[in-house]
Scaffold this motif. Structure first.
Motif, PDB file in Angstrom:
ATOM      1  N   ARG A  33       0.838  -1.210   0.000  1.00 44.64           N
ATOM      2  CA  ARG A  33       0.000   0.000   0.000  1.00 44.64           C
ATOM      3  C   ARG A  33       0.868   1.252   0.000  1.00 44.64           C
ATOM      4  NH1 ARG A  33      -3.663  -3.600   3.003  1.00 44.64           N
ATOM      5  NH2 ARG A  33      -2.513  -3.176   4.918  1.00 44.64           N
ATOM      6  N   LEU A  52     -11.873  -3.334  -5.058  1.00 41.88           N
ATOM      7  CA  LEU A  52     -12.112  -4.387  -4.054  1.00 41.88           C
ATOM      8  C   LEU A  52     -11.492  -3.888  -2.765  1.00 41.88           C
ATOM      9  CD1 LEU A  52     -11.008  -6.069  -6.952  1.00 41.88           C
ATOM     10  CD2 LEU A  52     -12.445  -7.692  -5.728  1.00 41.88           C
ATOM     11  N   ALA A  54     -12.431  -3.610   0.679  1.00 43.79           N
ATOM     12  CA  ALA A  54     -12.491  -4.188   2.041  1.00 43.79           C
ATOM     13  C   ALA A  54     -12.692  -3.083   3.089  1.00 43.79           C
ATOM     14  CB  ALA A  54     -11.282  -5.062   2.312  1.00 43.79           C
ATOM     15  N   ILE A  57      -8.892   0.929   3.187  1.00 44.90           N
ATOM     16  CA  ILE A  57      -7.570   1.459   3.493  1.00 44.90           C
ATOM     17  C   ILE A  57      -6.836   2.023   2.281  1.00 44.90           C
ATOM     18  CG2 ILE A  57      -6.547  -0.888   3.443  1.00 44.90           C
ATOM     19  CD1 ILE A  57      -5.370   1.970   5.723  1.00 44.90           C
ATOM     20  N   ARG A  58      -6.899   1.332   1.136  1.00 41.26           N
ATOM     21  CA  ARG A  58      -6.170   1.835  -0.034  1.00 41.26           C
ATOM     22  C   ARG A  58      -6.758   3.143  -0.543  1.00 41.26           C
ATOM     23  NH1 ARG A  58      -2.810  -1.901  -2.908  1.00 41.26           N
ATOM     24  NH2 ARG A  58      -2.799  -3.695  -1.565  1.00 41.26           N
ATOM     25  N   ASP A  75     -16.882  -2.426  -2.551  1.00 43.53           N
ATOM     26  CA  ASP A  75     -16.721  -3.822  -2.125  1.00 43.53           C
ATOM     27  C   ASP A  75     -18.075  -4.506  -2.220  1.00 43.53           C
ATOM     28  OD1 ASP A  75     -14.282  -5.340  -0.419  1.00 43.53           O
ATOM     29  OD2 ASP A  75     -16.273  -6.273  -0.275  1.00 43.53           O
ATOM     30  N   ALA A  76     -18.081  -5.757  -2.668  1.00 50.24           N
ATOM     31  CA  ALA A  76     -19.328  -6.497  -2.820  1.00 50.24           C
ATOM     32  C   ALA A  76     -19.928  -6.895  -1.472  1.00 50.24           C
ATOM     33  CB  ALA A  76     -19.084  -7.742  -3.666  1.00 50.24           C
ATOM     34  N   LYS A 100     -21.015  -3.084  -4.895  1.00 48.69           N
ATOM     35  CA  LYS A 100     -21.371  -3.806  -6.114  1.00 48.69           C
ATOM     36  C   LYS A 100     -20.323  -4.849  -6.424  1.00 48.69           C
ATOM     37  CE  LYS A 100     -23.532   0.056  -8.518  1.00 48.69           C
ATOM     38  NZ  LYS A 100     -23.611   0.820  -9.729  1.00 48.69           N
ATOM     39  N   ASP A 101     -20.686  -5.728  -7.329  1.00 46.38           N
ATOM     40  CA  ASP A 101     -19.666  -6.570  -7.942  1.00 46.38           C
ATOM     41  C   ASP A 101     -18.717  -5.624  -8.689  1.00 46.38           C
ATOM     42  OD1 ASP A 101     -18.212  -8.148  -9.772  1.00 46.38           O
ATOM     43  OD2 ASP A 101     -19.783  -9.665  -9.801  1.00 46.38           O
ATOM     44  N   ALA A 102     -17.418  -5.757  -8.456  1.00 50.88           N
ATOM     45  CA  ALA A 102     -16.450  -4.848  -9.075  1.00 50.88           C
ATOM     46  C   ALA A 102     -16.596  -4.847 -10.597  1.00 50.88           C
ATOM     47  CB  ALA A 102     -15.033  -5.265  -8.684  1.00 50.88           C
ATOM     48  N   ASP A 117      -7.389  -5.574  -6.298  1.00 48.10           N
ATOM     49  CA  ASP A 117      -6.667  -6.250  -5.210  1.00 48.10           C
ATOM     50  C   ASP A 117      -7.573  -7.328  -4.610  1.00 48.10           C
ATOM     51  OD1 ASP A 117      -4.656  -6.686  -3.262  1.00 48.10           O
ATOM     52  OD2 ASP A 117      -5.694  -5.371  -1.851  1.00 48.10           O
ATOM     53  N   PHE A 119      -9.012 -11.393  -3.518  1.00 48.33           N
ATOM     54  CA  PHE A 119      -8.551 -12.640  -2.914  1.00 48.33           C
ATOM     55  C   PHE A 119      -8.129 -13.522  -4.082  1.00 48.33           C
ATOM     56  CE2 PHE A 119     -12.163 -11.951   0.304  1.00 48.33           C
ATOM     57  CZ  PHE A 119     -11.303 -11.438   1.272  1.00 48.33           C
ATOM     58  N   PHE A 125     -11.579 -10.121 -13.227  1.00 45.39           N
ATOM     59  CA  PHE A 125     -11.855  -8.679 -13.247  1.00 45.39           C
ATOM     60  C   PHE A 125     -11.142  -7.947 -14.392  1.00 45.39           C
ATOM     61  CE2 PHE A 125     -12.054 -10.095  -8.780  1.00 45.39           C
ATOM     62  CZ  PHE A 125     -13.414  -9.878  -8.562  1.00 45.39           C
TER      63      PHE A 125
HETATM   64  C1  LIG Z   1      -7.995  -8.928  -0.587  1.00 48.29           C
HETATM   65  S1  LIG Z   1      -9.418  -8.074  -0.095  1.00 48.29           S
HETATM   66  C2  LIG Z   1      -9.022  -6.397  -0.447  1.00 48.29           C
HETATM   67  C3  LIG Z   1      -8.001  -5.812   0.452  1.00 48.29           C
HETATM   68  C4  LIG Z   1      -7.820  -4.317   0.380  1.00 48.29           C
HETATM   69  N1  LIG Z   1      -7.639  -3.855  -0.975  1.00 48.29           N
HETATM   70  C5  LIG Z   1      -6.661  -3.910   1.278  1.00 48.29           C
HETATM   71  O1  LIG Z   1      -5.622  -3.412   0.767  1.00 48.29           O
HETATM   72  O2  LIG Z   1      -6.787  -4.084   2.492  1.00 48.29           O
HETATM   73  C6  LIG Z   1     -10.597  -8.474  -1.338  1.00 48.29           C
HETATM   74  C7  LIG Z   1     -11.970  -7.848  -1.162  1.00 48.29           C
HETATM   75  O3  LIG Z   1     -12.708  -8.087  -2.340  1.00 48.29           O
HETATM   76  C8  LIG Z   1     -14.079  -8.227  -2.010  1.00 48.29           C
HETATM   77  N2  LIG Z   1     -14.705  -8.910  -3.146  1.00 48.29           N
HETATM   78  C9  LIG Z   1     -14.657 -10.226  -3.502  1.00 48.29           C
HETATM   79  N3  LIG Z   1     -15.290 -10.427  -4.675  1.00 48.29           N
HETATM   80  C10 LIG Z   1     -15.742  -9.201  -5.086  1.00 48.29           C
HETATM   81  C11 LIG Z   1     -16.411  -8.743  -6.248  1.00 48.29           C
HETATM   82  N4  LIG Z   1     -16.781  -9.588  -7.221  1.00 48.29           N
HETATM   83  N5  LIG Z   1     -16.664  -7.432  -6.358  1.00 48.29           N
HETATM   84  C12 LIG Z   1     -16.298  -6.545  -5.384  1.00 48.29           C
HETATM   85  N6  LIG Z   1     -15.658  -6.932  -4.260  1.00 48.29           N
HETATM   86  C13 LIG Z   1     -15.376  -8.237  -4.122  1.00 48.29           C
HETATM   87  C14 LIG Z   1     -14.059  -8.991  -0.714  1.00 48.29           C
HETATM   88  O4  LIG Z   1     -15.258  -8.747  -0.002  1.00 48.29           O
HETATM   89  C15 LIG Z   1     -12.810  -8.415  -0.045  1.00 48.29           C
HETATM   90  O5  LIG Z   1     -13.166  -7.391   0.866  1.00 48.29           O
END
Ligand SMILES: C[S@@+](CC[C@H](N)C(=O)[O-])C[C@H]1O[C@@H](n2cnc3c(N)ncnc32)[C@H](O)[C@@H]1O
Ligand SMILES: [Zn+2]
Length: 355
Positions: A33, A52, A54, A57-58, A75-76, A100-102, A117, A119, A125
């Protein structure tokens, strides 16, 4: 809830280990970050999307520390978007918060900077990011499914990124190239292309940043940077181009086709390194400084790998570099591995200098 400070912001996160938290936050990603904040500060996008997000923070750091005028945080997970809202308020910041879904958000809006970013794999994406990103924009992509593109699961890599990975001794650099290739191909469908500017791996993840350029001609031009890499798993020989058999021992090779151009743009890396320094990100500075010194060859020679394949002792990296230089071959330590060298010398010369 737990209060944490990172960079110039203070946010609340859920308690527990990162994977157990209701909303994900991993303190080990602070390095990434910090570096992302430095990169975004150098590029200065007007409208950014932390797709995405969470805890937020970013995006919060991009807004506060890089001064980005318009930041979207998405974030979804509903709990995440609520936490983003309260963390934005806690830092007295305004932004567009979405739940929403990203991929859906990216289909609806255009951005100058997109941060993916997720999981695991970012593959699902990439297409939406490609459709959303504006010309001259910047994309940053994290991938934590490293076992696929670093060579443990070649077929998973083929499925997700369109090309198989190989466990070669330069497999991590090859992995970055696989990731970059997939991004370039997604963008090509939208008459855009991606020039990598800064690419690295660390701990459990890989991260690539690149600039977007629009136009069918540019797309074609960048595809010229793709090429085959042939590798012999019997003796460790490798070369650019399609070689069915190894030039050194005659065995059948394995071949992959990837982006073989530069992964790191020296000027860009130097600017980012300076920014890291001015922000007090010393460890990040040192890594970016190393990346700026990369050579224009798509693989390196890991001396342990070569020694094992050839049943010879491992040489000191510096000694091998010196010997190759003494025989007039441009050679440097790999920016990605302290026990690997990048050299214009052919394979047999590298082996000779090690004996
Ligand atoms: C690895 S975390 C992100 C960490 C964050 N960027 C950070 O630096 O702390 C991934 C996030 O993606 C979200 N997520 C998973 N699938 C998603 C989707 N299709 N659209 C949007 N968010 C999604 C999860 O809920 C999760 O909070
Ligand atoms: Zn061979």
């Amino acid at each position: 809830m737990e209060n944490i400070e990172e960079g110039n912001v203070e946010i609340e996160v859920h308690e527990g280990r990162s994977y157990d938290k209701e909303v994900f936050y991993n303190p080990r990603m602070e390095f990434d970050r910090n570096l992302s904040v430095a990169i975004v500060s150098v590029v200065g996008p007007r409208k950014a999307c932390d797709a995405l997000s969470a805890s937020g923070i970013r995006g919060i750091r991009y807004k506060k520390e890089a001064g980005i005028p318009e930041v979207w945080l998405n974030d979804a997970n509903l709990k995440a978007s609520r936490l983003i809202q309260s963390n934005m308020e806690k830092n007295s910041l305004c932004g567009k918060i979405r739940n929403k879904d990203a991929a859906v958000l990216l289909r609806q809006e255009n951005f100058d900077f997109i941060d993916i970013d997720p999981f695991g794999s970012p593959a699902e994406f990439l297409d939406a990011a490609a459709s959303s990103i504006k010309s001259k924009g910047l994309i940053g992509v994290t991938a934590t499914d490293t076992s696929s593109f670093f060579g443990t699961y070649p077929r998973v890599s083929r499925r997700r990124y369109g090309r198989k990975s190989m466990k070669t001794g330069y497999n991590k650099e090859l992995g970055l190239r696989i990731l970059v290739s997939a991004i370039i191909e997604s963008l090509g469908r939208y008459k855009k292309t991606f020039y990598p500017k800064l690419c690295y791996f660390r701990e459990h993840y890989a991260r690539v940043f690149g600039e977007i350029v629009s136009g069918a001609k540019e797309v074609q031009e960048n595809f010229r940077n793709f090429g085959h890499i042939s590798h012999c798993f019997s003796c460790g020989w490798r070369n650019q181009g399609f070689h069915k058999n190894c030039d050194s021992c005659g065995s059948q090779t394995e071949v992959t086709n990837v982006y073989t151009g530069r992964l790191n743009n020296p000027n860009f890396c130097r600017n980012v390194a300076e920014k890291c320094k001015s922000k007090g990100f010393d460890e990040e500075h040192d890594m970016v400084d190393r990346l700026s010194d990369d050579m224009d060859i798509p693989y390196h020679y890991d001396l342990h790998y070569i020694a094992k394949k050839q049943s010879i002792p491992v040489n000191k990296t510096q000694e091998t570099i010196q010997r190759l230089r003494d025989s007039n071959h441009k050679t440097k330590k790999s920016v990605y591995s302290p026990t690997a060298v990048k050299t214009e010398a052919p394979f047999h010369k590298v082996v000779e200098t090690m004996i």
